[in-house]
Each structure stands twice: as C-alpha cells, then as structure tokens.
Design an enzyme around this catalytic site. Structure first.
Site, short mmCIF file in Angstrom:
data_model
loop_
_atom_site.label_atom_id
_atom_site.label_comp_id
_atom_site.label_asym_id
_atom_site.label_seq_id
_atom_site.Cartn_x
_atom_site.Cartn_y
_atom_site.Cartn_z
N LYS A 89 37.94 43.47 25.43
CA LYS A 89 39.15 42.66 25.57
C LYS A 89 39.01 41.32 24.86
O LYS A 89 37.94 40.72 24.83
CB LYS A 89 39.46 42.42 27.06
CG LYS A 89 39.63 43.70 27.88
CD LYS A 89 40.91 44.43 27.52
CE LYS A 89 42.14 43.76 28.05
NZ LYS A 89 42.26 43.83 29.52
N LYS A 117 35.42 54.32 20.83
CA LYS A 117 35.24 55.69 21.35
C LYS A 117 34.17 56.38 20.52
O LYS A 117 34.21 56.33 19.28
CB LYS A 117 36.55 56.49 21.25
CG LYS A 117 37.69 55.91 22.08
CD LYS A 117 39.00 56.67 21.84
CE LYS A 117 40.14 56.03 22.62
NZ LYS A 117 41.45 56.68 22.32
N ASP A 134 68.55 51.59 4.70
CA ASP A 134 69.12 51.68 6.05
C ASP A 134 70.55 52.20 6.01
O ASP A 134 70.98 52.97 6.88
CB ASP A 134 69.09 50.31 6.73
CG ASP A 134 67.68 49.89 7.11
OD1 ASP A 134 66.78 50.75 7.06
OD2 ASP A 134 67.47 48.71 7.43
N ALA A 135 71.30 51.76 5.00
CA ALA A 135 72.69 52.20 4.89
C ALA A 135 72.77 53.71 4.64
O ALA A 135 73.62 54.41 5.21
CB ALA A 135 73.39 51.44 3.77
N CYS A 156 63.25 6.10 25.84
CA CYS A 156 62.03 6.54 25.17
C CYS A 156 60.82 6.02 25.93
O CYS A 156 60.73 4.82 26.22
CB CYS A 156 62.01 6.03 23.73
SG CYS A 156 60.45 6.30 22.87
N LEU A 215 39.98 52.72 31.05
CA LEU A 215 38.73 52.49 30.34
C LEU A 215 37.98 51.34 30.99
O LEU A 215 38.57 50.42 31.55
CB LEU A 215 39.00 52.13 28.88
CG LEU A 215 39.71 53.18 28.02
CD1 LEU A 215 39.89 52.66 26.60
CD2 LEU A 215 38.93 54.49 28.00
N ASP A 266 71.94 55.47 7.90
CA ASP A 266 73.08 55.43 8.82
C ASP A 266 74.16 56.43 8.42
O ASP A 266 74.80 57.06 9.28
CB ASP A 266 73.68 54.02 8.86
CG ASP A 266 72.74 53.02 9.51
OD1 ASP A 266 71.83 53.45 10.24
OD2 ASP A 266 72.91 51.81 9.28
N LYS A 296 43.62 47.76 20.73
CA LYS A 296 44.10 48.09 22.08
C LYS A 296 45.54 47.56 22.18
O LYS A 296 45.76 46.37 22.36
CB LYS A 296 43.22 47.45 23.15
CG LYS A 296 43.59 47.90 24.56
CD LYS A 296 42.62 47.31 25.58
CE LYS A 296 42.96 47.81 26.98
NZ LYS A 296 44.31 47.44 27.41
#
Length: 841
Positions: A324, A300, A33-34, A418, A83, A37, A116
């Site tokens: 689903k 599909k 990452d450095a 309590c 769909l 950057d 999905k």
C-alpha cells in the site's frame, strides 16, 4: 423480417463492440465519437422497430433499463479473497523470502506486478462467451447482483472474442471511475445544483449500487480485469486457470486481453524483492499522472503451479501481497478556519487541523479554496473532515463527516477585514474569489504591487527586475511603493552584496574591501549580535541576511575598482526620472482591481485631477464611457481604504509629480444629472425610466431621504418601487453614499469649464484599429498618437470602426474590415495624417 435487416443489426453490433474494444482496451480508437454515436443510434432504431432483434449481449443494453426495488444476494462460486498488506520494504522482503524458502527453488522468483486499483471489486460471469451476471465482492462470500448496471459499462465486454472461450468463465476485476470522468461529472452536477461525488472510488461504488441502471449508464465508469474465478472447459470445472490455457499469471492476463477484457498496460513481470520495490517506486512516482486512482501495487507469484503449492492462510493467498501507498485521505478535526492573503490579494480560507498523517506527511493545514466551497461543504470549526493530499498538491478538505458534527457549531462567515492589513475584504458579484482591497499597503501583496508599479506601462522604472524587487521587499528596506524614492546607491550596493553572499563569512570577505577597520569591526559585532557564530561552531541562522539589514550596516566607502556601481547609479536615475509622470500612468500604477490602461486613460481624460478622482463616490465613475458597475465599485473600494490613501499621500510627499492635471471634461456636464445618479446608485427596482420620473418630481437626494414611500407613490411611482427606494435609503451606508454623491455631483458641475472651452481632436469619438507590422513606428507609438487626436484605439474590428490601419502581414482583421466595408489606411497615409495634425515622429 428481411435478412438484410438481421445482417445490418449484426454488423452494427460487431462494429460497436470493436470500437469499444479499441477505445477501452487498446486506447487506439479508429472512429470518432460522432461516428460511434451514429452507429449506436442506428442500432437502437433497428431494435426499436424490430424488438425480436434485441439480444442480451447487444450494446444497446448498456443504456440501462427498468428500476429495481432491491439487489439480489448472490453467493460466489469461489470466494473473492482479500490480500495481505505490506507498508514497508521489510515486509516485502519477508514476503519474498517466505515464498523462496517454501518453494526451495534456486532460480530467481518471478512476480506479476500491477497497480492496486482504487475502485470496487467485481466478479463477472460468462456462459458460452456471453455476459450473464455481475456480482459485487460484498463480504467475499456473498455479494449483490448488479448485472444491469455492469451492462452499462462500455469497457466490459458483453460477448467474448476468440474460439477457445470456456463454457463458463468468471473474471475478477475492478470497476473504477477515471479521474477526468469524475471531474466532468462533478462540474455538470455543480452546474445543475446537484450533490457532488466525494471521490472517484465512492463515485464508482455508488454508481454500481444504483437501483435505476439508467443512472449508472450516465456515470463515467470503466473496468480492469486482474484474475479469474470458476472456469468450465468442456465438461471439466476448475477453480483456477487450467494448464491448457495458461501456466503463469501473466499469460492468463494476456489470454483475458485476447478474449476482449481490458487489462492494465502497467502490468509487468519482475524478479525478486529488488524488482518488486523498483516497480513500487516507479508506479509511486507516476501515480499522480495516471488517469485513475490507485492506492498501492499488487505482487503475485507469476508461476501458477507455485501459487497452488503456496496455498492460502486466513482467507488470504500466501502467493500475493498488496503493497500500500501511504493513505492520501484521512479524517481529522478542524480546529480553526483562517484567511490567507495571496500576492494578488485573493483571500483563501484555510482549515487549521489536528495533525494527521496523509500520503506520508503530517498535515496541519488544508485549503478550503474559497467561500463558496466552504458553503457547499458546510465546513465548521469542530467538524470531522476528510483531508485529501495527492503528490505535491496542497492538502484540501474533501468532505465533512456530518454525523460526527458536535452540537452548537456555527456556519462560517468570510471576515470583513483583511487579517494582514485591516483593509476591507470584497467580492464582486458573480466572482468566486474575495480580495483584500488594500492593494498598495497590504504586506501580503507587496511584491506584486511593486512589480506592477515599476512596470514599463506604469511608472516605467527601467532596470528594476523581479528578482531585485524580491530582495527589496524581503529585506524590509521598502515597506510601500513610495519607499522606492528613498533608496540610495549605497543601499542598492549593500543589498546586492548581502543577497548574493553564500554565507556571512563570504559577505565579510567581500565587504572588507569597502570598509575602514573600525567599520569592519562594527560589522563583525553586528553579525555576532544577530546570532552568527563567526567561529563556525554553530549553524548559521537562515534569516541572517534580513536580520543584518534590520540591524543596520556601517557606512561603506566603496572601492570602485573592486565593485561595479554603474548599475545602481542607473537604477537611482531611473527612479528619479519616474517622479515626473502622467495621471494615466499614475492611476494604472496603483494596481486597482479591474483598472487597466484604457480605464486609467478614460479617468484621466474625463476627470483630469488625482485629488478629484481619489475622493469621488463610486457611482459617479459610471458616467465615464465603458466604466460599468464592477469597475466603479472596485475604484470605490480602493479609495475607501485609509491605507491606500496614505500610500498615495506618501508618493506625493516623495515628490512624485503629475504633469497633465486639467479640469474635468465638459462632456461630463450632460451626464451629471440626478436621474443618472439614481440609476447609477443601483437601487433595486429603480430603472432608468423610474429614475427620471423620481428626479423630475423631487429634484434632489435630500428631498427623498425622510419622506418614506408615500410621497413617491403620490408622485406616481409604483408602490413596489417606492418601497424599494425608501428601504434602501434607510440603510445608513446607502444614505451616506447617496448624499455624498449628490454633493460631489454639484461640486463637479461648479468646477467644470463650459462645453465650448474643450479642445477636440480630428478623430474625436472615432474608433480605430491597427493590425500588422508598421515600419516607421511601433504599434504603441501609433496608438498614443491616434489617441492624442481623440481616437479610441480598439483591438477588434466592428461596424463601428472608422478605419483600419493595415501594416505588413495584416491578417484576419484586414479581411473582416474589407467584408464590413471599413475604410483601410496604409502606413503612408497614417504618417501623413499624423504629420498634418502635429503628431510627427
């Protein structure tokens, strides 16, 4: 402009684009990452210095730009259709059968299957391989132009790879917010006091609809491609992928990946309904471990020619289906908010809900985590709330539907007592968790209290393990820790026999060996009385073991040839041995919040007497070194509970004996001054300097109680401090605390020996550290003997360390001691020193 600058900018763009591709598409980053950057900053600096270098597809465009006033509506060149949904296996099989009949094929049907994604559908348009526009799905016909926000998503390519890129290409996919990015964003938002995102899907949708793309650039968004729209190859326009590029949906996804688009690694090709349902099962099982949210899977037909033949119905393709998962979020109504007490005393608010189906189960309760979370969400009884459940995670209230709140609702407040034992519920400053302070007596905390009480460093009851503690507590044989000292060998043997029996009949068979005929008949009658059908025609009650113990058992005449009794005899002996203990162990065994071994040792050394400690106002505990306000208040809360005091009384009544009682340490004498007490009471604005000033002027708490602020001001105390003290004393609880603390302070002084009477050790006041392995004695034994000579044994080396005892394989502590110039002792020197001062092995 020099050619070298142009080439460098081109090289930086290439390297950044490649890094994005490897990170987002391949999950195989080759730079840190450095390093990324650093490349990005260099490109930005070049483009700022030479604005003519900036291109529309430059990675620097991902940081966001000018604020828009509104989004432009855009009509999709090809509608983004929805769909059809399926929710069970029958619907999936019907879907496959319809395609099979229509296609008339004798070969098994192949389907491209994928998760999905639960995000925001988007259409990306590329011209000559460069990104030009991003449009939301909208109503399927018309969406909104969010191009500037799309540019900020690093996984969306701004320029496509390869040589066969169409002149125009529309790619359909999903913008989503990864789960870890969602969590990190909310953590930062919470720290800044900003509004939290409700869930990753809302986070993705809201981020894309920011009018200021610089805000979108700060959101952790990502993208998956799953289809195409309009395509132009040379001069020909296609409303679907042309045969020259791909003949199957899976091949089309592979081509999208080659052009630089991220495509899910979970995409597969399967055959028939069995393959579809097996994939659904696999993804469902893996769902909670995925780095992003999904709400089902998509099937599909893989053959693109078959897709064309199947066509569409009611704006949905006949060749695709969304299967689903049961919903993981639903809305329902809060009927009550109650408190549950955990085994460590943590008080967790729980919402009692109108029953609702969430993720395949009926949910009636949902955690609210803690009082701070309730305050953040402002959950009230009567509210409509969103309930979330993922996998085996406890259902939680995720959000309140504020516009559905009924009138006259009230904000929820944490109860003061309590609900299980009636003890005070307390929360230390800065802590999120409220706790029941009835550690010894609260039934909800009973198992944890027992486990701690009998542990090696507490009362040291050898042989009483965690599983048998559960049996003792669940059976009801022990209600409090003092009940340990009433146990008999008979009870232990009976408990084990019952708890290990698979059924009442198995228990009867084993018990027959140890009972006279009359007692056996009595046992059978008792089992029948608690609902056990000995004929086996009815189901056995699940609670038969506990019910039998509560009903009572006949006397057993143990056949020692048939049963092992030595373990029970040893355990009773260990319980008897533990009756004789030290004040330090006893205090530690009570399980007081924040009171560990070292604090228990300090309390024992400085006060010396249980009866004194258990009746001491909490501010006076602060006079002991290393005991601050948090620990002192915790001690006060514990001893303020009648149930805890009763539990201590029961232990003493059961002949638990503390053998090292002694008068308070003379060192306390110099600490027990009114100025210190005023400071320890934690009165707002009363600093140590003001406390000393007030103590000198007034001499006692009584002199301060009824005069109001005027006498204080006359004595030179600032007006604000005087008013703060006077206001504090007007609160009855504060006034009582101050008066009692003053009385106890005076009583302590009266019972205290003179300073000269106290014995001091050769290491009194010195800090010692032990590291490495000792051959002749354990670290614990060495610690005890050093402490007996007055030393404080610490866990880390500092400039205040008097010396370090270094055994074999000493590590970093030895290095640090040497660097600080701390004296080093080996084991031989330690043993010699202990011997000289009466601490031989």
């Amino acid at each position: 402009m020099e050619q070298g600058v142009i080439e460098r900018a081109r090289e930086l763009r290439r390297r950044i684009e490649n890094a994005d591709h490897r990170y987002y598409d391949l999950a195989d980053p080759e730079i840190t990452d450095a390093q990324y950057d650093q490349l990005f900053r260099e490109l930005q600096e070049l483009e700022q210095k030479y604005p003519e270098l900036v291109t529309a597809d430059s990675p620097s465009m991902r940081v966001g730009g000018a604020v828009r006033k509104s989004f432009v509506k855009v009509r999709h060149s090809i509608p983004m259709l929805s769909l059809a949904n399926a929710f069970d296996e029958v619907e999936v099989k019907n879907f496959v059968d319809r395609i099979f009949r229509r296609m008339g094929s004798s070969n098994p049907l192949e389907f491209s299957v994928e998760p999905k994604f639960d995000g925001l559908a988007i259409s990306l348009r590329y011209e000559l391989g460069k990104f030009v526009q991003g449009v939301t799905r909208g109503d399927g016909d018309v969406g909104e132009d969010v191009s500037e926000n799309i540019r900020t998503i690093r996984s969306v390519p701004l320029k496509l790879k390869g040589n066969n890129v169409p002149a125009i290409l529309e790619v359909r996919g999903e913008v989503y917010m990864p789960r870890d990015g969602f969590s990190e964003f909310n953590k930062r938002a919470m720290a800044r006091g900003e509004k939290l995102l409700a869930n990753p899907r809302n986070g993705a949708a809201g981020s894309l609809r920011q009018l200021d793309s610089r805000i979108s650039a700060q959101r952790p968004l990502s993208f998956f491609a799953y289809g195409v729209g309009l395509i132009q190859v040379e001069q020909d326009l296609f409303e679907e992928i042309p045969q020259s590029i791909a003949s199957t949906h899976s091949a089309m996804l592979a081509q999208l990946r080659a052009w630089g688009f991220p495509v899910s690694s979970l995409v597969e090709v399967v055959q028939g309904s069995d393959g579809l349902l097996a994939y659904y099962q696999r993804i469902g099982e893996a769902r909670d471990g995925l780095p992003f949210d999904i709400d089902g899977v998509v099937y599909k037909l893989d053959d693109l020619a078959g897709q064309r033949e199947m066509g569409f119905v009611s704006r949905a393709p006949r060749w695709a289906l969304a299967h689903k998962f049961p919903a993981q979020e639903q809305s329902t109504t809060v009927e009550a908010i109650e408190i549950q007490i955990g085994r460590t005393g943590a008080a967790t608010p729980v919402a009692r809900l109108k029953p609702v189906h969430v993720a395949g189960v009926i949910v009636t309760n949902a955690t609210l985590h803690n009082a701070d979370q309730i305050a953040r969400l402002d959950v009230r009884v009567g509210d409509t709330v969103i309930v979330r459940r993922a996998g085996d995670v406890i259902p939680e209230v995720a959000a309140v539907v504020a516009d559905q709140r009924p009138p006259a609702t009230q904000s929820w407040q944490m109860p003061t007592q309590c609900p299980v034992c009636g003890s005070e519920i307390v929360r230390e400053e800065g802590q999120a968790v409220w706790r029941c302070s009835g550690e010894l007596t609260c039934p909800a905390q009973r198992k944890e209290a027992f486990r701690h009480f009998v542990s090696r460093r507490a009362m040291d009851v050898d042989g009483l393990g965690e599983k048998f503690i559960e049996v003792l507590v669940d059976s009801g044989v022990v209600q409090g820790v003092a009940d340990l000292y009433l146990l008999t060998v008979d009870q232990l043997l009976q408990l084990r026999m019952i708890s290990t029996a698979e059924s009442p009949h198995a228990f009867l068979r084993e018990a027959r060996e140890h009972l006279a005929s009359g007692a056996y008949a009595q046992l059978e009658a008792t089992l029948v009385g608690i609902g056990v059908d000995l004929a086996g025609e009815r189901e056995v009650p699940q609670t038969w073991q506990a019910d039998l113990l509560r009903a009572g058992l006949p006397t057993f005449d143990w056949n020692r040839k048939k049963i092992a009794t030595k373990w029970a005899e040893n355990l009773i002996e260990a319980i008897e041995t533990s009756r004789d203990t030290t004040l330090e162990r006893f205090l530690f065994a009570l399980g007081i919040e924040h009171v560990g071994e070292s604090t228990a040792k300090a309390l024992s050394a400085w006060f010396g007497d249980l009866d004194l400690i258990r009746h001491l106002p909490w501010p006076l505990f602060k006079r002991v070194p290393d005991i601050g306000g948090e620990v002192a208040r915790s001690l006060g809360h514990f001893f303020d509970q009648p149930g805890n005091q009763k539990a201590i009384d029961h232990l003493l009544a059961r002949k638990v004996r503390i053998g090292d009682t002694h008068p308070p340490s003379p060192k306390l004498r110099g600490e027990l001054r009114l100025a210190n007490l005023l400071e320890d009471l934690e009165i707002p604005k009363v600093t140590p300097i003001r406390a000393a000033q007030i103590a000198t002027a007034f001499g006692s708490i009584d002199a301060l109680r009824n005069g109001g602020p005027e006498p204080l001001v006359e004595a030179g105390v600032p007006q604000s401090v005087a008013e703060s003290l006077a206001t504090w004393l007007l609160v009855p609880a504060n006034d009582t605390l101050a008066v009692n603390a003053q009385k106890k302070l005076s009583a302590l002084l009266a019972m205290m020996p003179e300073a000269g009477e106290e014995k001091t050790g050769p290491l009194d006041g010195q800090t010692v550290v032990i590291t490495g392995t000792l051959a002749a004695l354990t670290r614990d034994a060495a610690k005890q003997r050093l402490e007996a000579l007055g030393a404080k044994v610490a866990g880390s080396v500092s400039k205040k360390t008097a010396f370090l005892v270094a055994g074999e394989e000493a590590g970093s502590k030895l290095d640090k001691a040497q660097s600080l110039g701390v004296e080093i002792w080996d084991e031989a020197r330690l043993l010699a020193f202990l011997g000289e001062h009466g601490q031989q092995r």
